[in-house]
Design an enzyme around this catalytic site. Structure first.
Site: not given
Length: 280
Positions: A14, A138, A163
């Site tokens: 990734g 993120s 998350y």
């Protein structure tokens, strides 16, 4: 990046693998970490073959604090300098899992692991300065809040909430680290890589992920495109003195209002320090 050494956690696939390959192309000595030795060695061999660069391999399951400490010891023994640490490893688990240390896995892998590893390698980074700490967060952090009364999701658990909290923790950690490093030769920045086509969350996906991801996959960023901002923060000459910023698509952007709360950042740092307490 010639004569510079970069450590990329989660570098076997990734974004991490693409980041390592991109920095190897620029001449860096690259070290990658992975949980599985076979996969890590295969990734390193591929990066060497395609870039001609030097690639070192470290094997560690970063959900374990003992493994993080062993990793740091191995890194310090092998790498005489660390110019850039890229805290890239991370994951998503829809259901609540506990690590060997008894911590909720999302919080342990996404936040406590980079927190502890950075602390353990900070002296070497300082000795190698100017050096950089790059933490992959993120945009999900904008939906996060730090629940200091239930950091481990013991009372109520949601994969999405855990998350988002962990990604907010990444930005708070990076900002607090930058404040603590002010006046030194080490910088700290965080980033959003974009929504990238990887196997992220595949171990324990949510029902929405199972349905939506296959449909959206053709439209998601490739790992190479997702690695661009990490590579830029690790190597860009103009960013040598930039610290305490959050980057999206290679440019500084405002992160969430909660990410600028210095009280929360200090409190999270102190609690994290207690959770990883032990000889350093």
């Amino acid at each position: 990046m010639a004569a510079r050494t970069v450590l990329v956690t989660g570098g076997t696939g990734g974004i991490g693998k693409a980041t390592a390959a991109g920095l190897a192309v620029l001449g860096a000595r690259v070290a990658i970490t992975g949980r599985d030795r076979g996969r890590a060695e295969a990734a390193a061999a591929e990066i060497r073959a395609t870039t001609g660069g030097q690639v070192d391999v470290f094997v560690a399951d970063l959900s374990s604090q003992a493994a993080v400490r062993r990793l740091a010891a191995d890194v310090l023994a092998l790498l005489p300098r660390i110019d850039v640490l890229i805290n890239n490893v991370g994951g998503y688990w829809n259901t609540r899992h506990l690590t060997a240390d008894g911590f909720e896995r999302t919080f342990a892998v996404n936040h406590l692991a980079p927190f502890l590893l950075t602390r353990l390698l900070l002296d070497r980074l300082g000795e190698s300065g100017p050096a950089r700490v790059v933490t992959v967060s993120s945009n999900a952090h904008t939906a996060g809040r730090i629940d200091f009364e239930d950091l481990q999701g013991e009372r109520s658990y949601s994969g999405e909430r855990a998350y988002s909290q962990s990604k907010l923790a990444n930005v708070l950690f990076s900002n607090e680290l930058a404040r603590r490093l002010k006046g030194t030769s080490v910088t700290a920045n965080a980033l959003h890589p974009g929504v990238v086509r990887t196997s992220f969350g595949a171990e324990d996906p949510s029902g929405v992920q199972r349905v939506i991801v296959p449909v959206l996959r053709p439209f998601l960023k490739s790992p190479g495109r997702g690695a661009v901002t990490s590579i830029q923060l690790a190597s860009g000459p103009s960013l040598a003195r930039v610290s305490g910023q959050y980057f999206v698509n290679g440019k500084p952007r405002a992160s969430s209002a909660r990410s600028y709360d210095e009280g929360d950042a200090r409190r999270l740092w102190e609690i994290s320090d207690e959770l990883v307490a032990g000889p350093r």
